[in-house]
Design an enzyme around this catalytic site. Structure first.
Site, PDB file in Angstrom:
ATOM      1  CB  VAL A  68     -50.098  -1.945 -51.767  1.00 45.96           C
ATOM      2  CG1 VAL A  68     -50.786  -1.651 -53.088  1.00 45.96           C
ATOM      3  CG2 VAL A  68     -48.968  -2.951 -51.962  1.00 45.96           C
ATOM      4  CG  HIS A  75     -51.545  -0.084 -59.928  1.00 46.30           C
ATOM      5  ND1 HIS A  75     -51.150  -0.851 -60.999  1.00 46.30           N
ATOM      6  CD2 HIS A  75     -50.428   0.154 -59.202  1.00 46.30           C
ATOM      7  CE1 HIS A  75     -49.851  -1.065 -60.921  1.00 46.30           C
ATOM      8  NE2 HIS A  75     -49.385  -0.467 -59.838  1.00 46.30           N
ATOM      9  NE  ARG A 115     -54.637  -1.297 -41.026  1.00 52.60           N
ATOM     10  CZ  ARG A 115     -55.453  -0.265 -40.877  1.00 52.60           C
ATOM     11  NH1 ARG A 115     -54.971   0.960 -40.909  1.00 52.60           N
ATOM     12  NH2 ARG A 115     -56.747  -0.442 -40.691  1.00 52.60           N
TER      13      ARG A 115
END
Length: 150
Positions: A68, A75, A115
């Site tokens: 995300v 959002h 990550r």
């Protein structure tokens, strides 16, 4: 051998594809059998797929993978927090572990790429440990001494 499903978001697939490859590799390294890989359009749809996999008898746990990325609005915060909350609810509802391998909210594309491996591996490891520890708990019984589930 523990059997897992993997749910992966197609949104930001340049990132989540790498996560999927790392998760598959690490699951095999840990001796897990991957019974299903379920692709969903975005992170928001992950809980739906996870619920469907957790219902199955041939799935002991599920790894959820998504990215995300921060945009101009909040959002990303909404999607990530609601998805994580629902995944926790599903774990409790079905009594099976779900590994949270969702990068964000607030991550830039570069941060997400950095990550990829950590999030994928940790999600797989969490599911593997919880499957094993849950089985261990079923086999043990309190007999006056503290029982450690490790």
């Amino acid at each position: 051998m523990a059997r897992i499903g993997i749910v992966v978001s197609e949104f930001n697939y340049d990132i989540t594809y790498l996560m999927l490859q790392k998760a598959i590799s690490h699951a095999r390294f840990l001796g897990l059998e991957i019974t299903y890989v379920f692709k969903v359009p975005g992170t928001y749809e992950i809980p739906f797929a996870v619920a469907n996999l957790l219902k199955r008898n041939d799935v002991d746990g599920v790894v959820a993978l998504g990215a995300v990325i921060k945009g101009a609005t909040k959002h990303d915060e909404l999607v990530a927090s609601q998805t994580a909350r629902k995944l926790m609810d599903l774990m409790i509802q079905y009594g099976k572990p779900v590994g949270l391998g969702i990068i964000g909210p607030g991550a830039t594309r570069m941060q997400a790429l950095e990550r990829v491996e950590d999030y994928a591996r940790r999600a797989v490891e969490a599911v593997a440990k919880m499957i094993n520890r849950s089985k261990s708990l079923e086999e043990k019984k309190f007999a006056g001494e503290t029982v450690f589930i490790e």
